[in-house]
Design a protein around this motif. Sequence first.
Motif, PDB file in Angstrom:
ATOM      1  N   SER A  18      35.158  22.194  53.966  1.00 27.46           N
ATOM      2  CA  SER A  18      34.006  21.333  54.200  1.00 27.46           C
ATOM      3  C   SER A  18      32.727  21.982  53.687  1.00 27.46           C
ATOM      4  N   THR A  21      31.608  21.521  49.854  1.00 26.52           N
ATOM      5  CA  THR A  21      31.265  20.202  49.336  1.00 26.52           C
ATOM      6  C   THR A  21      29.908  20.153  48.642  1.00 26.52           C
ATOM      7  N   LYS A 151      37.342  28.120  44.633  1.00 26.68           N
ATOM      8  CA  LYS A 151      37.588  26.702  44.388  1.00 26.68           C
ATOM      9  C   LYS A 151      38.465  26.499  43.158  1.00 26.68           C
ATOM     10  N   TYR A 156      40.495  23.222  44.170  1.00 27.48           N
ATOM     11  CA  TYR A 156      39.799  22.449  45.189  1.00 27.48           C
ATOM     12  C   TYR A 156      39.354  21.088  44.638  1.00 27.48           C
ATOM     13  N   ARG A 157      39.595  20.040  45.437  1.00 26.69           N
ATOM     14  CA  ARG A 157      39.213  18.688  45.030  1.00 26.69           C
ATOM     15  C   ARG A 157      38.579  17.933  46.190  1.00 26.69           C
ATOM     16  N   GLU A 158      37.565  17.153  45.873  1.00 25.11           N
ATOM     17  CA  GLU A 158      37.002  16.233  46.851  1.00 25.11           C
ATOM     18  C   GLU A 158      37.683  14.896  46.612  1.00 25.11           C
ATOM     19  N   GLU A 159      38.306  14.367  47.658  1.00 25.24           N
ATOM     20  CA  GLU A 159      39.175  13.203  47.520  1.00 25.24           C
ATOM     21  C   GLU A 159      38.549  11.906  48.035  1.00 25.24           C
ATOM     22  N   THR A 161      36.458   9.486  50.755  1.00 25.43           N
ATOM     23  CA  THR A 161      36.323   9.375  52.212  1.00 25.43           C
ATOM     24  C   THR A 161      37.528   8.657  52.807  1.00 25.43           C
ATOM     25  N   GLN A 170      34.932  13.015  55.270  1.00 19.09           N
ATOM     26  CA  GLN A 170      35.127  13.437  53.889  1.00 19.09           C
ATOM     27  C   GLN A 170      36.511  14.046  53.738  1.00 19.09           C
ATOM     28  N   LYS A 171      37.212  13.674  52.684  1.00 22.56           N
ATOM     29  CA  LYS A 171      38.561  14.166  52.445  1.00 22.56           C
ATOM     30  C   LYS A 171      38.548  15.236  51.353  1.00 22.56           C
ATOM     31  N   TYR A 172      39.324  16.311  51.574  1.00 20.90           N
ATOM     32  CA  TYR A 172      39.425  17.414  50.633  1.00 20.90           C
ATOM     33  C   TYR A 172      40.892  17.786  50.428  1.00 20.90           C
TER      34      TYR A 172
END
Length: 248
Positions: A18, A21, A151, A156-159, A161, A170-172
């Motif tokens: 988190s 982000t 990362k 690491y990826r932000e996926e 919501t 927030q999805k990771y």
Amino acid sequence: MKKFVSRTAGVALLSVMSVMTGCSKSDNPVSDAVSSLSGESLPKRYEIKSGIVHYEPQNLMGMGTTTETLYFDDYGRKEAVERVTESSVMGIKTYEHTMQVTDGQTGISYEIKKTVNGKDETSKVATKSDLRAFQEMAQTMAKSLDVNELKKNMDYREEGTETIAGVTGQKYSVAMNKEQPNARVYGVMYKNIVLKSEMGSISTKAASIEENVAVPASKFEIPAGYTVQEFNVAEEMEKAASMGESKE
């Protein structure tokens, strides 16, 4: 104690995710994330003063279920996880109702009730652990980490919501093994609270969340009638390391 360490490691991973982000306001956000877990200077861990999170029952590979409830107060400076596990293995039916409490520097674990094939085997011993040595070790490791390199190495990826239990988080995701990029760990965070985590067949998902509610002080205390047993995390880790070396 193993369950406590396992859960703490999982939450630590999601908390670090988190922080990644884009809110890299400090020179080392990974170190800051570990600081929030370690209770250093007792920072706020969550963005909500108090709350109760009920999680859906988890299937234990067909051998039973475990259900967790998270209680926290003072922005997470005080936290308790209540867990009920029911299992049946080779004709042995076990019911375990436990509580694990942390206040930033101390961990407390005790059984509320335990039965094996209907027989009461509840222990009236509460294990109290000083977590500072473990946290100092984590701090030292975290300060040496480069967030951008981490990362990259963990893909690491932000996926986007995801809405869970009526709130949107927030999805990771990260890959724990560079050689297996599709074997990913997913997490959904809401105000730094873990709403969901997935690692292979192991998953946790919030069923409901109550924000800024009164949490009974008793949830963070050792009940009357229990004997307190001190547990030194650092010493136990050293013993485990020594045993591992002796087997080589």
